[in-house]
Design a protein around this motif. Structure first.
Motif, mmCIF file in Angstrom:
data_model
loop_
_atom_site.group_PDB
_atom_site.id
_atom_site.type_symbol
_atom_site.label_atom_id
_atom_site.label_comp_id
_atom_site.label_asym_id
_atom_site.label_seq_id
_atom_site.Cartn_x
_atom_site.Cartn_y
_atom_site.Cartn_z
ATOM 1 N N ILE A 28 -11.164 -6.925 8.604
ATOM 2 C CA ILE A 28 -9.931 -6.002 7.876
ATOM 3 C C ILE A 28 -10.404 -5.130 6.781
ATOM 4 O O ILE A 28 -10.057 -3.976 6.402
ATOM 5 N N GLN A 33 -8.135 -1.969 8.449
ATOM 6 C CA GLN A 33 -7.239 -1.869 9.483
ATOM 7 C C GLN A 33 -7.354 -2.989 10.403
ATOM 8 O O GLN A 33 -8.066 -3.679 10.334
ATOM 9 N N MET A 34 -6.103 -3.397 11.234
ATOM 10 C CA MET A 34 -6.097 -4.366 12.084
ATOM 11 C C MET A 34 -5.985 -4.338 13.545
ATOM 12 O O MET A 34 -5.410 -4.895 14.443
ATOM 13 N N GLY A 35 -6.953 -3.534 13.832
ATOM 14 C CA GLY A 35 -6.983 -3.212 15.505
ATOM 15 C C GLY A 35 -8.559 -3.742 15.809
ATOM 16 O O GLY A 35 -9.354 -3.544 15.075
ATOM 17 N N VAL A 36 -8.714 -4.139 17.105
ATOM 18 C CA VAL A 36 -10.117 -4.473 17.421
ATOM 19 C C VAL A 36 -10.358 -3.526 18.608
ATOM 20 O O VAL A 36 -9.515 -3.218 19.186
#
Lengths: 61, 314
Positions: A28, A33-36
């Protein structure tokens, strides 16, 4: 993603952010951001499976 | 000859892979092109984003990724099938065959099967784009673990939305389900599960109007007060408001679609309005869309592609 790297015999280290809280926070912080998935290639951060960006960063054709 | 196939399947989700498995059984030289139409999903398709699959006969319970891997391995066990991760740019019909151009090659096919599926419908309110992947997320299974001990909300009232809430409740300390309609409408078994989960709270008859935050999401604004406030503090939302069908490529070939953009198929043969062109799975106008129904349609399409080739003696 892993298949893409394996097929091209590129060594990589795999962090499972669903199990490793420290790695999740690092991901993060680095990507903002918080996407994989997130890939760190010598400090260059790529979010998602973006073949074009990956090839550029790895200087592949 | 190398790039000539009996059947070219566009889309490598469960439906495309199953269609390829069956066409190989029927002796058709088959090419499956994955990552083909912008869904940004891996081989195996949308089922890989499902946590638990419990409605596929033969498997009482397994993950979406597990079943996708089993289907892929089954398909790959046939020498007649080639799977390539290439993006299809253009498709054209000549006299008795189709020309499929990807970013790398051009392939010839006697028949075509569109199994291009869908992509997530994006939430379009103030802040939703700005905070995408910064608290506005779409894949609960992929990104849910990043919300450990946080407060999140699922937006939507479908079975998928409810399953997302159940996945998120494994990580988050609190999960809201916010639905614009009168009452959420999942399968009864999942309704029972969310109602008995103490972490999950359902807010019906409510819309979102704004996503707020600084670096990441900190709250959302509702169109009516909930517990005396229109502002709901949370760390993230997961959007499950349906899907957009990926049928543009088919349309460019002259395939007919309905108002929703779904490819209109003969529900017996899976054939479209164009002879030799088939479609199956979430991209079609079939009403009941599950992996099991899509897989069946993919196999049906493969059978009628075989019939088409046999009758025309192509």
């Amino acid at each position: 993603m892993k298949a893409f790297l394996q097929e091209r015999k590129i060594k990589f280290e795999d962090f499972d952010v669903s199990k490793n809280k420290k790695s999740a926070q690092e991901m993060i912080n680095k990507s903002g951001q918080m996407g994989v998935p997130v890939i760190d290639i010598d400090g260059r951060i790529i979010v998602g499976f973006n073949e074009g960006e990956l090839k550029k960063a790895l200087k592949l054709k | 000859m190398v790039n000539e196939y009996d059947l070219i399947i566009i889309g490598a989700g469960g439906v495309g892979l199953a269609g390829g498995m069956y066409s190989a059984r029927l002796g058709l030289k088959t090419l499956i092109l994955g990552h083909s139409h912008g869904s940004e999903l891996p081989i195996g398709g949308v089922i890989t984003t499902t946590n638990l699959v419990e409605n596929y006969p033969g498997f009482t319970k397994l993950t979406g990724t597990e079943i996708a891997e089993k289907i892929e391995a089954h398909t790959r066990s046939y020498d007649k099938v080639t799977i390539k991760e290439e993006l299809v740019k253009e498709i054209k019909k000549s006299k008795s065959e189709f020309s499929v151009k990807t970013e790398k090659e051009t392939y010839k096919g006697k028949t075509i099967l569109f199994a291009t599926g869908t992509k997530w419908r994006k939430l379009e309110i103030t802040g939703s784009k700005e905070f995408e992947n910064k608290g506005v997320n779409y894949c609960a299974l992929c990104d849910g673990p990043l919300f450990k001990n946080k407060i999140v909300a699922v937006i939507g009232g479908s079975d998928s939305a409810t399953k997302d809430a159940l996945v998120l409740a494994e990580h988050a300390k609190k999960v809201y389900i916010i639905y614009r309609g009168k009452e959420i409408h999942p399968e009864p078994i999942n309704l029972e599960r969310v109602k008995s989960n103490k972490k999950i709270e359902i807010i019906n008859n409510t819309n979102l109007t704004q996503v707020k935050g600084e670096k990441f999401v900190t709250s959302i604004i509702l169109d009516k007060p909930y517990k005396n406030s229109k502002e709901l503090k949370l760390d993230g939302i997961f959007v499950a408001i349906g899907h957009i069908v990926l049928s543009d490529l088919a349309k460019s070939l002259g395939v007919k679609t309905n108002k929703a953009g779904e490819i209109i198929i003969d529900h017996k043969t899976s054939e479209t309005n164009l002879s030799g062109v088939f479609a199956a799975g979430d991209v079609t106008d079939k009403e009941f869309k599950q992996l099991i129904t899509g897989v069946a349609d993919g196999c049906t399409a493969a059978y009628y592609a075989y019939e088409y080739i046999s009758k025309k003696r192509l």
